[in-house]
Motif scaffolding. Structure first.
Motif, mmCIF file in Angstrom:
data_model
loop_
_atom_site.group_PDB
_atom_site.id
_atom_site.type_symbol
_atom_site.label_atom_id
_atom_site.label_comp_id
_atom_site.label_asym_id
_atom_site.label_seq_id
_atom_site.Cartn_x
_atom_site.Cartn_y
_atom_site.Cartn_z
ATOM 1 N N UNK A 170 12.023 -14.737 -28.359
ATOM 2 C CA UNK A 170 11.280 -15.927 -28.766
ATOM 3 C C UNK A 170 11.913 -17.216 -28.245
ATOM 4 N N UNK A 171 12.958 -17.101 -27.444
ATOM 5 C CA UNK A 171 13.611 -18.283 -26.877
ATOM 6 C C UNK A 171 13.168 -18.524 -25.449
ATOM 7 N N UNK A 172 13.288 -19.769 -25.018
ATOM 8 C CA UNK A 172 13.164 -20.106 -23.608
ATOM 9 C C UNK A 172 14.566 -20.410 -23.087
ATOM 10 N N UNK A 173 14.812 -20.255 -21.785
ATOM 11 C CA UNK A 173 16.195 -20.333 -21.273
ATOM 12 C C UNK A 173 16.725 -21.758 -21.107
ATOM 13 N N UNK A 174 16.543 -22.582 -22.115
ATOM 14 C CA UNK A 174 17.183 -23.894 -22.183
ATOM 15 C C UNK A 174 17.542 -24.163 -23.638
ATOM 16 N N UNK A 175 18.490 -25.058 -23.871
ATOM 17 C CA UNK A 175 18.905 -25.388 -25.230
ATOM 18 C C UNK A 175 18.196 -26.660 -25.700
ATOM 19 N N UNK A 176 18.323 -26.954 -26.979
ATOM 20 C CA UNK A 176 17.737 -28.182 -27.524
ATOM 21 C C UNK A 176 18.357 -29.419 -26.887
ATOM 22 N N UNK A 216 6.769 -38.029 -22.817
ATOM 23 C CA UNK A 216 7.731 -37.036 -23.301
ATOM 24 C C UNK A 216 7.044 -35.784 -23.835
ATOM 25 N N UNK A 217 5.748 -35.885 -24.149
ATOM 26 C CA UNK A 217 5.023 -34.746 -24.700
ATOM 27 C C UNK A 217 4.356 -33.893 -23.625
ATOM 28 N N UNK A 218 4.283 -34.373 -22.403
ATOM 29 C CA UNK A 218 3.544 -33.668 -21.358
ATOM 30 C C UNK A 218 4.110 -32.278 -21.089
ATOM 31 N N UNK A 219 5.424 -32.124 -21.193
ATOM 32 C CA UNK A 219 6.055 -30.841 -20.883
ATOM 33 C C UNK A 219 5.833 -29.798 -21.970
ATOM 34 N N UNK A 220 5.267 -30.179 -23.115
ATOM 35 C CA UNK A 220 5.092 -29.242 -24.227
ATOM 36 C C UNK A 220 3.840 -28.392 -24.091
ATOM 37 N N UNK A 221 2.948 -28.745 -23.194
ATOM 38 C CA UNK A 221 1.716 -27.983 -23.019
ATOM 39 C C UNK A 221 2.032 -26.569 -22.526
ATOM 40 N N UNK A 222 1.574 -25.576 -23.267
ATOM 41 C CA UNK A 222 1.795 -24.184 -22.884
ATOM 42 C C UNK A 222 3.178 -23.654 -23.190
ATOM 43 N N UNK A 223 4.006 -24.424 -23.881
ATOM 44 C CA UNK A 223 5.369 -23.995 -24.200
ATOM 45 C C UNK A 223 5.385 -23.419 -25.617
ATOM 46 N N UNK A 224 5.473 -22.096 -25.734
ATOM 47 C CA UNK A 224 5.380 -21.450 -27.023
ATOM 48 C C UNK A 224 6.714 -20.875 -27.500
ATOM 49 N N UNK A 225 7.732 -20.907 -26.659
ATOM 50 C CA UNK A 225 9.042 -20.381 -27.041
ATOM 51 C C UNK A 225 9.949 -21.507 -27.521
ATOM 52 N N UNK A 226 10.897 -21.160 -28.390
ATOM 53 C CA UNK A 226 11.792 -22.179 -28.938
ATOM 54 C C UNK A 226 13.063 -22.272 -28.093
ATOM 55 N N UNK A 227 13.623 -23.471 -27.961
ATOM 56 C CA UNK A 227 14.896 -23.597 -27.241
ATOM 57 C C UNK A 227 16.047 -23.034 -28.065
ATOM 58 N N UNK A 228 17.160 -22.751 -27.405
ATOM 59 C CA UNK A 228 18.355 -22.267 -28.107
ATOM 60 C C UNK A 228 18.908 -23.366 -29.006
ATOM 61 N N UNK A 229 19.324 -22.976 -30.197
ATOM 62 C CA UNK A 229 19.969 -23.900 -31.113
ATOM 63 C C UNK A 229 21.428 -24.049 -30.695
ATOM 64 N N UNK A 230 21.875 -25.242 -30.319
ATOM 65 C CA UNK A 230 23.252 -25.397 -29.814
ATOM 66 C C UNK A 230 24.295 -25.114 -30.888
ATOM 67 N N UNK A 231 25.485 -24.720 -30.439
ATOM 68 C CA UNK A 231 26.629 -24.604 -31.335
ATOM 69 C C UNK A 231 27.177 -25.995 -31.633
ATOM 70 N N UNK A 232 27.883 -26.115 -32.737
ATOM 71 C CA UNK A 232 28.495 -27.390 -33.081
ATOM 72 C C UNK A 232 29.485 -27.787 -31.989
ATOM 73 N N UNK A 233 29.339 -28.979 -31.434
ATOM 74 C CA UNK A 233 30.201 -29.448 -30.359
ATOM 75 C C UNK A 233 29.694 -29.111 -28.976
ATOM 76 N N UNK A 234 28.598 -28.370 -28.869
ATOM 77 C CA UNK A 234 28.026 -28.048 -27.560
ATOM 78 C C UNK A 234 27.489 -29.320 -26.902
#
Length: 525
Positions: A170-176, A216-234
């Motif tokens: 359920x993730x996409x290969x980028x972080x928040x 900033x919202x244009x890239x959200x079209x068709x994006x159904x996966x959630x980004x990775x939740x970063x670790x503290x200090x990431x």
């Protein structure tokens, strides 16, 4: 008529292919010339640009003289606009700042007006080292297996989904942290706003800031996966000399989850911290953003706004889609502010994604009307044209502020934009310069990008155990490395020092957060 139309389409396809080949040639020439000390002088640059522009317009003008019905004319106008947009987007290879306004009429006059100013900047901006960035994600190593979302979250209705552990599917290969950087894809709008403000046109500055907030919202079209939740200090850095921006973000708090970012551009700075309050309501997920975004120009003018609500629908049955809705107030510290309404989509709505608003002065007078769609383009007209978007869009004096870049050819199920595809890329020589906290070094995210799903799941589970340590670290007095909070509950501001440490290559105080750790400590109460 159909035969004639078919011939025109064939001819346009040939012209588009020639234009694409010519752009590739120009990019190669630009890359070669950047490595030389002499470079291209202003006169040669202007001649090259003029020749290319004339070539493109000349060939299309031959087609436009063919007699046809309104449908053919409309098709030709759309293709012509796309061609102009493609040339406009090639600014990063010409190293030309985008200071003119892209209007339906009179765009060329604006370019002439600022032509001298652009020529002066070309010499400065051409000093950056050209970086060839990828245009697609790596081919997956393994075949992906689908997972039922309902089976994973049916027991979490009404809960905060940030606390629900989902498989990497359920993730996409980028972080928040990288997701925040996606807001800067159309940073040229802030470059343009800065130049308009310098020229004394405060209305155009406010309009371009508003267009940037919507883009900033244009890239959200068709994006159904959630980004990775970063670790503290990431952390995450993005250096785009061709765009004239340097972006940096850090996860500064685990409970509540807070991400702070800072970006420097041509004559402006952008910063903010953000958090998402999420709720799952059976068939939909509601995301309510918390945080303030700020743009400050070098002349002291400041604009601030918060994002609107995002809802993802049809999680169980039907086609999944997202919508953004609510009121966005863009407040300024001088004479002008802006109010935008993101219209909520309904079942019977045949024209979704609409945005409509006004630029107002301190007395409440509407000096300009802005309208369009958050996934397509934004336009404006001067004065108050009311709330009817049909009347605005049919106006002959409507001018284009922003248009979305076309999606990449090599789409995957993640539906990343061309800009987002480059965010997790490790270009040549970059890994040696990054701190051990950078998102691009996160193993589960890297495995997912490569299509190594079993490894990605194993690493995600390992790092989630480490994530459980974050609250304990925060309670024991942990503080962000690069950001500092203003007051007890104020926003986080960048303290400086990151890019200087990067220049020295000194990351001694940055922990290896993705490495091995004591799992017993994570499991302890």
């Amino acid at each position: 008529m159909l035969s004639e139309f078919s011939d025109i389409q064939s001819h346009l396809s040939v012209v588009c292919e020639e234009r694409s080949n010519l752009l590739d040639t120009l990019r190669q020439l630009e890359a070669a010339n950047i490595t030389e000390t002499s470079g291209i002088n202003d006169g040669e640059y202007q001649l090259t640009k003029h020749d290319f522009s004339s070539l493109g317009r000349g060939k299309y003008s031959e087609c436009s003289t063919t007699e046809s019905d309104d449908i053919e004319k409309q098709e030709l106008e759309e293709v012509s606009e796309e061609d102009e947009l493609s040339f406009y987007d090639s600014k990063e290879y010409f190293t030309e700042p985008t200071t003119g306004i892209g209007t339906i009429k009179g765009a060329s006059n604006n370019m002439d007006k600022h032509g001298k100013m652009q020529s002066q900047k070309e010499v400065v901006d051409s000093k950056y080292t050209y970086v060839e960035r990828r245009k697609k994600l790596p081919d997956p190593v393994e075949k992906e297996k689908g997972v039922s979302l309902w089976s994973m979250i049916k027991d979490n209705v009404g809960k905060d989904l940030t606390r629900v552990c989902l498989p990497v599917y359920f993730n996409e290969p980028i972080s928040s942290l990288q997701k925040c950087c996606e807001d800067m894809e159309y940073s040229y709008l802030l470059d343009r706003a800065y130049e308009h403000g310098r020229a004394g046109d405060s209305i155009q500055r406010a309009l371009n800031v508003a267009a940037f907030a919507v883009s900033a919202y244009a890239s959200s079209e068709g994006r159904h996966c959630k980004p990775f939740n970063p670790l503290l200090g990431e952390t995450y850095e993005a250096d785009f000399p061709d765009k004239g921006i340097r972006f940096f973000s850090e996860k500064v708090s685990h409970h509540p989850t807070l991400i702070a970012c800072h970006c420097e551009g041509r004559g402006w700075k952008f910063w903010g911290d953000s958090n998402l309050r999420t709720k799952f309501w059976g068939r939909s997920i509601q995301l309510d953003p918390v945080g303030l975004l700020t743009v400050e120009f070098d002349d002291g003018e400041v604009f601030q706004w918060s994002k609107v609500t995002t809802t993802i629908y049809n999680l169980i049955l039907g086609k999944v889609y997202c919508d953004h809705h609510g009121i966005m107030h863009i407040s300024g510290n001088r004479q002008l502010s802006c109010k935008l309404k993101f219209k909520e989509q309904t079942i019977l709505d045949r024209n979704p994604h609409q945005v409509h608003g006004f630029v107002e002065d301190v007395m409440g007078k509407k000096v300009a009307t802005i309208f369009g769609k958050w996934d397509e383009s934004m336009y404006y007209v001067n004065g108050d044209r009311g709330n009817n978007m049909k009347d605005c869009s049919s106006s002959s004096d409507a001018s284009l502020l922003w248009k979305r870049t076309m999606p990449p050819v090599n789409l995957t199920r993640y539906n990343l934009t061309s800009f987002a595809i480059t965010l997790n890329e490790l270009t040549e020589g970059l890994q040696e310069k990054l701190p051990p906290t950078d998102s691009r070094l996160r193993p589960d995210q890297r495995h997912l990008e490569n299509g190594e799903y079993e490894k990605a799941n194993a690493e995600k589970q390992r790092l989630e155990k480490r994530q459980r340590m974050s609250r304990k670290l925060q309670e024991s007095g942990w503080k962000p490395k690069w950001f500092e909070r203003e007051g007890e509950d104020g926003p986080f501001r960048y303290m400086g020092g990151y890019w200087e440490a990067r220049e020295r290559g000194k990351w001694d105080e940055c922990p290896n957060i993705f490495g091995e750790f004591d799992e017993a400590l994570a499991e302890s109460p």
